[in-house]
Design a protein around this motif. Structure first.
Motif, PDB file in Angstrom:
ATOM      1  N   ALA A   1       0.793  -1.233   0.000  1.00 40.27           N
ATOM      2  CA  ALA A   1       0.000   0.000   0.000  1.00 40.27           C
ATOM      3  C   ALA A   1       0.828   1.286   0.000  1.00 40.27           C
ATOM      4  N   PRO A   2       1.861   1.394   0.856  1.00 45.76           N
ATOM      5  CA  PRO A   2       2.627   2.647   0.837  1.00 45.76           C
ATOM      6  C   PRO A   2       3.235   2.918  -0.542  1.00 45.76           C
ATOM      7  N   GLY A   3       3.736   1.885  -1.189  1.00 43.55           N
ATOM      8  CA  GLY A   3       4.343   2.041  -2.505  1.00 43.55           C
ATOM      9  C   GLY A   3       3.318   2.397  -3.569  1.00 43.55           C
ATOM     10  N   ILE A   4       2.156   1.755  -3.475  1.00 41.72           N
ATOM     11  CA  ILE A   4       1.099   2.043  -4.447  1.00 41.72           C
ATOM     12  C   ILE A   4       0.653   3.495  -4.290  1.00 41.72           C
ATOM     13  N   LEU A   5       0.514   3.906  -3.035  1.00 37.37           N
ATOM     14  CA  LEU A   5       0.107   5.287  -2.765  1.00 37.37           C
ATOM     15  C   LEU A   5       1.139   6.270  -3.316  1.00 37.37           C
ATOM     16  N   GLY A   6       2.402   5.979  -3.030  1.00 38.40           N
ATOM     17  CA  GLY A   6       3.463   6.850  -3.503  1.00 38.40           C
ATOM     18  C   GLY A   6       3.463   6.945  -5.020  1.00 38.40           C
TER      19      GLY A   6
ATOM     20  N   VAL B   1       0.994  25.516  -8.251  1.00 40.44           N
ATOM     21  CA  VAL B   1       1.883  25.246  -7.114  1.00 40.44           C
ATOM     22  C   VAL B   1       1.083  24.733  -5.926  1.00 40.44           C
ATOM     23  N   ALA B   2      -0.043  25.403  -5.629  1.00 41.68           N
ATOM     24  CA  ALA B   2      -0.874  25.008  -4.485  1.00 41.68           C
ATOM     25  C   ALA B   2      -1.370  23.574  -4.656  1.00 41.68           C
ATOM     26  N   LEU B   3      -1.798  23.218  -5.862  1.00 46.39           N
ATOM     27  CA  LEU B   3      -2.331  21.886  -6.148  1.00 46.39           C
ATOM     28  C   LEU B   3      -1.255  20.820  -5.933  1.00 46.39           C
ATOM     29  N   ALA B   4      -0.077  21.066  -6.510  1.00 52.59           N
ATOM     30  CA  ALA B   4       1.013  20.104  -6.401  1.00 52.59           C
ATOM     31  C   ALA B   4       1.401  19.914  -4.937  1.00 52.59           C
ATOM     32  N   PHE B   5       1.432  21.064  -4.232  1.00 51.86           N
ATOM     33  CA  PHE B   5       1.821  21.020  -2.821  1.00 51.86           C
ATOM     34  C   PHE B   5       0.806  20.231  -1.994  1.00 51.86           C
ATOM     35  N   ALA B   6      -0.458  20.453  -2.267  1.00 50.90           N
ATOM     36  CA  ALA B   6      -1.518  19.751  -1.531  1.00 50.90           C
ATOM     37  C   ALA B   6      -1.434  18.254  -1.777  1.00 50.90           C
TER      38      ALA B   6
ATOM     39  N   LEU C   1       1.497  16.824   0.176  1.00 53.67           N
ATOM     40  CA  LEU C   1       1.216  16.809   1.617  1.00 53.67           C
ATOM     41  C   LEU C   1       0.277  15.658   1.969  1.00 53.67           C
ATOM     42  N   ALA C   2      -0.764  15.532   1.153  1.00 56.67           N
ATOM     43  CA  ALA C   2      -1.741  14.464   1.390  1.00 56.67           C
ATOM     44  C   ALA C   2      -1.056  13.107   1.330  1.00 56.67           C
ATOM     45  N   SER C   3      -0.173  12.941   0.346  1.00 56.69           N
ATOM     46  CA  SER C   3       0.502  11.653   0.196  1.00 56.69           C
ATOM     47  C   SER C   3       1.405  11.374   1.383  1.00 56.69           C
TER      48      SER C   3
END
Lengths: 364, 228
Positions: free
Chosen positions: B145-150, B205-210, B213-215
């Motif tokens: 899961a962590p890898g898939i998420l990443g 920038v905001a989108l990429a940053f969010a 962060l979420a990940s």
């Protein structure tokens, strides 16, 4: 319970084993590389034999000729590996129930509470495996295998990765499993201590073959198997029965084929069968009957053989009645006393160790 | 707060990237599994093909897609005849272009996580009565899961920033294929578009940053689960 006849070639190494194991604990003993673990893998369905047949509890799991090869999940065998292999993403409770959930309700003959109690893991149920100690993990792994209600439990050196105190902690748990849950166990080990403590039947493995199969005491008494059972490990292992207690002196009497042994008071009722271990280094020899002497166990016998070992040490096999004892003496003592096969001697036993206190299904 | 143009571009970007990642995830899992667990003839070639978009100029990928998936392309013609699907000059085509470009990143991350899963745990699951598929779902997948998420976040971020292949394959159509980067590019091409371009820049920038962060937060939570 288990019958197998299998052949498998792995590079230059050939595993060829014919074996029948009954109820109780059957120990596969041999040095590393003798094929013990391959055998377990083949029974579990994790490795495929080239030829042969495996039958467990009347069910054919593998038959090369009939082209039967059940996958591991259909074999209903419990496997405890050397490493615990707990699922890290699941709690201890979920690990325990992992196999059980896949067993039809009617076949869940082993109760969760009983296993949790025997293994002493009640306080761990809500933890994650990462937070357990090595011994606790292995206990959970044993519980997980048991709760899948397998037809036989395969244990592949389950204590080998643990340190001595953890081993000592786990041995009693394993010792109670076979009888408490009436499940046959195939136990792989290269430690004679574990075998003596646990096994009813011993299978000596060497170079991919089962060299000898029989009751533990019988095999360990056979001199020609000593290279396989280990020179110091073997000593003598005797089938005894508790024949009496003397509470005023704090001793118990143990009857065996060659007479009676006196041991420290043991908390077992008269009539209990026990497995007694006498280390060769705890036995001295006297040519003439010793007079007033503090050693209480003096057994008359006949020298059957002498083996010169390393460091000017001689292992002497003495037959006392029907039982065989080993004495370890110096080469100097042998020369000066003129010890030879056929001579009458007295074995002076300084220490008697109870290796296993309830030998199931055997009469002392 | 956002102008219509910005909302439109943002909506399209999320739609395209979302579909690109969601659509390529099952295929990415399958490819990662093949690469990590199976040996077959031509595996090197297969591996190379998957990784090709990582090293090719995106314009080349876009042109390749145009040639094969265009109305008259060998695959594109079939898609239209059989399913009535047109990819070229549509947002679906933009999703395909993004997916192809981001695919190597997705496969790489998933493959690494699969290679990190202890086969011994899978063997244990098999002996406990799980067949191969169930073992994969109950043991392998959660551990990956962590890898898939990443990989998913990485691929999503790469899709958001996709420009070259997209503009080559599906062009720059307002409301259909004009995603954030393409809208930004368009604004830089007209006089007086600088202020609007700067706003789009900030949104990107905001989108990429969010997303990052979420990940990170999710990955920490997953790791914590494995560690107890």
């Amino acid at each position: 319970m288990l019958e197998l006849s299998i052949r498998r070639r792995q590079g230059d190494f050939q595993v060829a084993v014919d074996l029948a194991a009954g109820p109780g604990v059957t120990a596969l003993f041999g040095r590393s590389g003798s094929g013990k673990s391959s055998l377990i893998a083949m029974v579990a369905g994790l490795a495929r034999p080239d030829q042969g047949r495996i039958v467990v509890a009347g069910r054919v799991l593998f038959d090369a000729q009939a082209r039967i090869d059940l996958p591991p999940e259909a074999r209903r065998l419990g496997v405890v590996f050397q490493d615990p292999r707990l699922f890290p993403h699941l709690s201890v409770r979920a690990n325990l129930e992992f196999g059980r959930k896949r067993v039809p309700a009617a076949e869940r003959t082993i109760a969760v509470d009983a296993v949790v109690e025997v293994l002493g893991i009640a306080h761990l149920l809500d933890r994650r495996p990462a937070l357990l100690s090595g011994g606790e993990k292995q206990r959970v792994a044993i519980g997980r295998a048991l709760l899948a209600c397998p037809r036989i439990l395969l244990m592949d050196e389950p204590l080998a990765a643990l340190d001595a105190p953890r081993k000592a902690e786990l041995l009693p748990f394993i010792a109670t499993l076979a009888r408490r849950f009436a499940i046959p166990i195939l136990y792989v080990s290269h430690a004679m201590d574990e075998v003596l403590r646990l096994a009813d039947t011993l299978v000596l493995m060497d170079d991919g073959r089962a060299v000898a199969v029989g009751p533990v005491e019988d095999l360990l008494a056979r001199p020609h198997l000593r290279p396989l059972t280990g020179r110091y490990d073997a000593g003598a292992v005797l089938d005894c029965t508790v024949s009496g207690h003397d509470d005023s002196h704090g001793v118990s009497r143990l009857a065996f084929a060659g007479g009676t042994l006196i041991a420290g008071r043991i908390a077992l009722p008269v009539g209990t069968a026990v497995r007694v271990r006498i280390h060769a280094r705890d036995v001295a020899l006297a040519v003439d009957p010793p007079g007033r002497i503090s050693v209480r166990n003096v057994l008359p016998g006949v020298i059957r053989s002498l083996e010169t070992g390393e460091g000017h040490v001689v292992d002497v096999m003495v037959e006392c009645g029907g039982a065989l004892l080993w004495a370890q003496i110096t080469a100097l003592a042998q020369a000066q006393l003129g010890l030879k096969p056929g001579m009458r001697v007295h074995a002076l036993v300084k220490a008697v160790t109870i290796a296993r206190s309830d030998v199931a299904g055997r009469e002392g | 707060m956002l102008t219509d143009l910005e909302t439109e571009a943002l909506r399209l970007s999320l739609l395209v990237s979302g579909w690109a990642v969601a659509g390529s995830l099952p295929l990415g899992l399958a490819c990662a599994w093949l690469l990590a667990r199976r040996d077959f003839p031509g595996k090197m070639l297969f591996d190379g093909l998957i990784h090709l978009p990582l090293v090719l100029p995106p314009v080349v990928v876009g042109y390749g897609l145009l040639v094969t998936l265009g109305r008259r392309g060998p695959v594109g013609a079939l898609l239209y005849d059989w399913f009535g699907v047109t990819l070229v000059f549509t947002w679906k085509g933009a999703a395909v272009a993004s997916a192809v470009i981001a695919f190597p990143l997705l496969v790489r991350a998933i493959r690494l996580s699969l290679e990190g899963v202890d086969r011994g745990l899978e063997q244990a699951a098999r002996t406990l009565g799980c067949g191969p598929v169930r073992t994969f779902v109950t043991v392998t997948l959660p551990l990956m899961a962590p890898g898939i998420l990443g990989g998913t976040i990485l691929a999503f971020a790469r899709s958001l920033s996709e420009f070259g292949a997209t503009i080559t394959f599906v062009s720059n159509i307002p409301g259909e294929t004009r995603t954030l980067p393409i809208a930004l590019y368009s604004l830089t091409q007209v006089p007086g578009g600088d202020a609007a371009a700067a706003r789009l820049c900030a949104i990107s920038v905001a989108l990429a940053f969010a997303a990052m962060l979420a990940s990170e937060l999710l990955a920490r939570r997953l790791q914590a689960r494995l560690k107890g």
